[in-house]
Design an enzyme around this catalytic site. Structure first.
Site, PDB file in Angstrom:
ATOM      1  NE  ARG A   1      -4.010  -2.126   1.974  1.00  0.00           N
ATOM      2  CZ  ARG A   1      -4.551  -2.788   2.921  1.00  0.00           C
ATOM      3  NH1 ARG A   1      -4.609  -2.195   4.120  1.00  0.00           N
ATOM      4  NH2 ARG A   1      -5.616  -3.659   2.461  1.00  0.00           N
TER       5      ARG A   1
ATOM      6  CE1 TYR B   1      -2.705  -3.767  -9.801  1.00  0.00           C
ATOM      7  CE2 TYR B   1      -1.008  -2.013  -9.823  1.00  0.00           C
ATOM      8  CZ  TYR B   1      -1.706  -2.935 -10.660  1.00  0.00           C
ATOM      9  OH  TYR B   1      -1.225  -3.505 -11.685  1.00  0.00           O
ATOM     10  CD  GLU B   2      -1.431  -4.369  -3.412  1.00  0.00           C
ATOM     11  OE1 GLU B   2      -1.813  -5.222  -2.685  1.00  0.00           O
ATOM     12  OE2 GLU B   2      -0.755  -4.928  -4.601  1.00  0.00           O
ATOM     13  N   GLY B   3      -6.187  -2.957  -2.705  1.00  0.00           N
ATOM     14  CA  GLY B   3      -7.571  -2.402  -2.008  1.00  0.00           C
ATOM     15  C   GLY B   3      -7.825  -1.190  -2.518  1.00  0.00           C
TER      16      GLY B   3
ATOM     17  CD  GLN C   1      -6.113   0.986   1.325  1.00  0.00           C
ATOM     18  OE1 GLN C   1      -5.755   1.181   2.184  1.00  0.00           O
ATOM     19  NE2 GLN C   1      -6.121  -0.096   0.369  1.00  0.00           N
TER      20      GLN C   1
END
Length: 598
Positions: A298, A442-444, A449
């Protein structure tokens, strides 16, 4: 063709004049010998590698993309990528911030962060091959068995092998509790893993001879949901007792995703057909171990977005100074030319300054976050370690979502500066836009977030973490509150800090009555929090610039910093008023919409 110049002066300003990074690092035994000259020298050489080796491959890599041989399941990266990676390894760059016990150079994380910003500006797609390996290294370093560390860490540190994180499956993205991949225990203590993973960045390539996949899967007796997930290390090739490579493990690339951007990186579909892996961490505790890599990723995505913002801004600025169109509304500026350079037009300046402010605010946040990580891991004082960890946890979703949202805004504006040429491939701007758009998921996704920030990091501990950051803001306000020249920065910062406390309390109270209120407010809330963080850093940067000017410095850098800070406070920070108003509008207009969404 675009160009790129590493922003070393601004990096040094943030590191040494704003954050006093070396002083903070010297308090950590592992970095007691840190000095400004070494940090600067490393970053100068890193900038050369980024600009001279990685950057020239960016457009060609995007055009060529990756190639899958369906018969062998092997993937070839774009031309030049492998040779550039070999130079990267030969230069010792993979080992920069890794543990000396495994061949690392032991330099601070903050140095690696700055180096990777430059790599991401130069070529995000290429940078993701070695970048993901850092997360795999951190995960194994924290949770690997002694045998796993002995077998694999030195190869990751040297760059001989790379790593990936294998989470997503076709039916589940962020909701990992739904994953179906299975891990069957074997008599020798290993596990046979079967399943399918998708969207695996750098999941297959020809840059290294082996790839270490960190795979989430379920044991036969695992409880349902996220509490039943375990983590396994699954190498592409088995590793023999003497460290040499053995037979091919049945984890194969079955396809490559044809994404809108980041074409030079292989986003792979992976099939595991009884692939042999070893358990990382405790059974059914896989998410805890994987979160080390996920949090690193992240921060990495925030850094990717910062890199794209910077390179897009540099090229848009150069174009705006050269391109002539129309005359200035306030009178002719270039009398020797048939039209004025477009940089004289107010809205062009607004777009450029937006990108510049988002780059410089993002750089301060990302650098500070990396320094917190250094302190969390290495500081001898337990309280400092704990406070650093808590602040970093609070800032991580902001670093990922706010910086990547801003990168999308900034790259789009920079593309617009080019007018019609911004949509033509050879200028490079449309690639930055395409690449930046992907970083937001990406990445959540950035909504995830936002829910993490508001639901877990703020309301989850009754605002304790937010109050920690609030103390930093309050200390700066108290320190500079009597300085008349700082009033234009401190007053709006202090006001937003006060509003943030009321705003958080209000959303928290409404959320207790109806949890949808948290979901409805979360995205707006994160942007307000992001602006509070940027305002804090811009106020600190303005303070340093004013002091340098007061001592007689003629360096235009400080004047430029003040002008950028003034633009930020005047034109970007006021977005918070609208965001708080829309968040306070509640969830009814979203959820009471059955007819509208029928």
């Amino acid at each position: 063709m675009p160009a790129y110049t590493p922003p070393l002066r601004d990096m040094q300003f943030v590191l040494h004049e704003v954050l006093h990074a070396v002083d903070a690092l010297k308090a950590c035994p592992a970095h007691a010998d840190a000095d400004i000259e070494t940090l600067n020298a490393v970053l100068e050489e890193g900038g050369k590698f980024a600009a001279e080796v990685a950057f020239p491959l960016n457009i060609s890599g995007d055009h060529e993309g990756c190639t899958l041989d369906k018969a062998t399941h092997e993937v070839q990266a774009p031309s030049g990528f492998k040779a550039a990676y070999q130079q990267y390894v030969a230069g010792g760059w993979p080992a920069l911030s890794c543990d000396p016990e495994y061949g690392g150079q032991g330099l601070p994380f903050v140095v690696n962060q700055c180096f990777y910003e430059m790599l991401n500006s130069a070529n995000q797609a290429w940078t993701m091959y070695p970048g993901l390996s850092h997360g795999a290294y951190e995960c194994l370093h924290a949770h690997g068995t002694p045998e796993q560390k002995k077998t694999y860490l030195a190869k990751l540190v040297s760059g001989e092998w790379t790593g990936t994180m294998c989470l997503t499956e076709p039916h589940c993205g962020t909701d990992l509790g739904m994953l179906r991949s299975k891990a069957e225990p074997q008599a020798d203590g290993s596990y046979k893993i079967t399943g399918q993973k998708i969207f695996i960045s750098a999941g297959e390539h020809d840059l290294t001879e082996n790839i270490l996949h960190l795979v989430l899967a379920r044991l036969p007796d695992a409880p349902a949901g996220s509490k039943g997930i375990s983590l396994f290390l699954v190498p592409k090739y088995h590793v023999q007792a003497d460290g040499s490579l053995g037979a091919r493990n049945p984890i194969f690339c079955s396809g490559l995703e044809h994404k809108m951007g980041i074409h030079g990186n292989a986003t792979a579909q992976l099939m595991l057909d009884g692939a042999i892996g070893t358990l990382v961490g405790q059974p059914n505790k896989g998410l805890q171990a994987m979160f080390v890599m996920m949090n690193a990723a992240r921060l990495g995505v925030g850094n990717q977005s910062l890199g794209l913002t910077e390179v897009a801004y540099q090229n848009a600025l150069a174009y705006a100074k050269d391109r002539i169109q129309m005359r200035s509304l306030s009178g002719v500026k270039a009398k020797d030319k048939p039209a004025d350079p477009i940089i004289v037009h107010p809205d062009v300046r607004k777009m450029l300054l937006t990108a510049k402010a988002y780059a410089e605010g993002g750089r301060a946040l990302m650098t500070y976050s990396a320094l917190l990580l250094d302190q969390e891991i290495n500081h001898p004082d337990e309280k400092v370690r704990k406070d650093s960890a808590e602040l970093l946890a609070l800032l991580t979703p902001i670093a990922k979502a706010f910086v990547s949202d801003n990168a999308w805004t900034a790259t789009t504006m920079c593309q617009q500066v080019f007018g019609g040429h911004g949509y033509i491939k050879e200028w490079g701007m449309e690639q930055y836009v395409r690449d930046a758009r992907i970083n937001m998921i990406y990445e959540g996704t950035n909504t995830v977030q936002s829910l993490d920030l508001l639901g877990r990091k703020v309301l989850g501990n009754n605002g304790a973490s937010l109050k920690k950051f609030g103390k930093l803001v309050a200390a700066l306000v108290e320190q500079e509150g009597v300085n008349e020249k700082m009033a234009e920065f401190i007053n709006p910062l202090a006001y937003l800090g006060e509003q943030m406390n009321k705003f958080t309390t209000e959303i928290g109270f409404k959320g207790m009555q109806n949890p949808d209120e948290v979901g409805a407010a979360a995205v707006d809330y994160l942007r307000v929090a992001g602006h509070l963080v940027y305002a804090y850093f811009f106020a600190r940067m303005a303070s340093v610039a004013l002091k340098q000017i007061a001592t007689g410095s003629q360096d235009p850098f400080y004047t430029a910093k003040l002008q950028t800070a003034r633009f930020y406070f005047a034109k970007l920070l006021p977005e918070t008023a609208m965001l708080m108003r829309t968040a306070r509008a509640g969830s009814a207009s979203l959820m009471d919409t059955e007819a509208a969404l029928a």
